[in-house]
Design a protein around this motif. Structure first.
Motif, mmCIF file in Angstrom:
data_model
loop_
_atom_site.group_PDB
_atom_site.id
_atom_site.type_symbol
_atom_site.label_atom_id
_atom_site.label_comp_id
_atom_site.label_asym_id
_atom_site.label_seq_id
_atom_site.Cartn_x
_atom_site.Cartn_y
_atom_site.Cartn_z
ATOM 1 N N LEU A 96 0.883 -1.329 0.084
ATOM 2 C CA LEU A 96 -0.144 -0.092 -0.026
ATOM 3 C C LEU A 96 0.916 1.196 -0.057
ATOM 4 N N ASN A 97 1.820 1.364 0.795
ATOM 5 C CA ASN A 97 3.053 2.571 0.908
ATOM 6 C C ASN A 97 3.479 2.665 -0.395
ATOM 7 N N PRO A 102 5.122 6.912 -4.501
ATOM 8 C CA PRO A 102 5.944 6.238 -5.718
ATOM 9 C C PRO A 102 7.279 6.976 -5.345
ATOM 10 N N GLU A 103 8.134 6.109 -6.137
ATOM 11 C CA GLU A 103 9.555 6.406 -5.834
ATOM 12 C C GLU A 103 10.127 7.678 -6.531
ATOM 13 N N LYS A 112 4.387 13.984 3.316
ATOM 14 C CA LYS A 112 3.366 13.162 3.258
ATOM 15 C C LYS A 112 2.641 12.754 2.038
ATOM 16 N N TYR A 113 2.192 11.411 1.987
ATOM 17 C CA TYR A 113 1.753 11.196 0.803
ATOM 18 C C TYR A 113 0.458 12.034 -0.008
ATOM 19 N N THR A 114 -0.165 12.513 0.929
ATOM 20 C CA THR A 114 -1.235 13.730 0.452
ATOM 21 C C THR A 114 -1.040 14.792 -0.105
ATOM 22 N N GLU A 115 0.128 15.403 0.157
ATOM 23 C CA GLU A 115 0.768 16.417 -0.499
ATOM 24 C C GLU A 115 1.938 16.208 -1.551
ATOM 25 N N LEU A 116 2.103 14.932 -1.929
ATOM 26 C CA LEU A 116 3.170 14.719 -3.167
ATOM 27 C C LEU A 116 2.650 15.136 -4.345
#
Length: 119
Positions: A96-97, A102-103, A112-116
């Motif tokens: 999931l992570n 994503p690399e 954080k993933y929500t701001e990538l």
């Protein structure tokens, strides 16, 4: 020694002392939280450099090792009581992570993933 072996070791230790009666999920989570707090206390006022060097002092390293073991023991026990396959849930979470982070977007970043990808 694998996870199943460690869970059996901890379970047998608890059963020989008749502690299983106290090992409800609530109690185990509270104990786990307390042990994480004890581990946190060791690092609380250290600089980043000092925190990286805790393994160089034998006494501090031994203290950290004991607290890490306590955290892991309670986590193993909690997973057993709740019938959670730790190896499987870790595999799923990493999968999931891998999608969330994503690399190409997350390499070398603590975002954080929500701001990538918002730049």
């Amino acid at each position: 020694m694998g996870i199943d072996d460690l869970q059996s070791l901890v379970s047998n230790f608890s059963e020989r002392r008749d502690w299983s009666q106290f090992h409800t999920p609530k109690n185990l989570v509270m104990a786990l939280s307390g042990e994480v707090g004890e581990l946190t206390e060791i690092f609380q006022w250290l600089t980043p450099e000092q925190s990286r060097a805790v393994g160089q002092d034998a006494k501090t390293r031994a203290h950290v090792e004991e607290e890490v073991a306590d955290v892991f023991i309670y986590l193993l026990r909690l997973a057993e009581v709740l019938d959670i396959d730790l190896a499987e849930v870790v595999r799923k979470k990493v999968e999931l992570n891998d999608k969330k982070y994503p690399e190409e977007e997350s390499r070398g970043s603590a975002t954080k993933y929500t701001e990538l990808g918002e730049s």
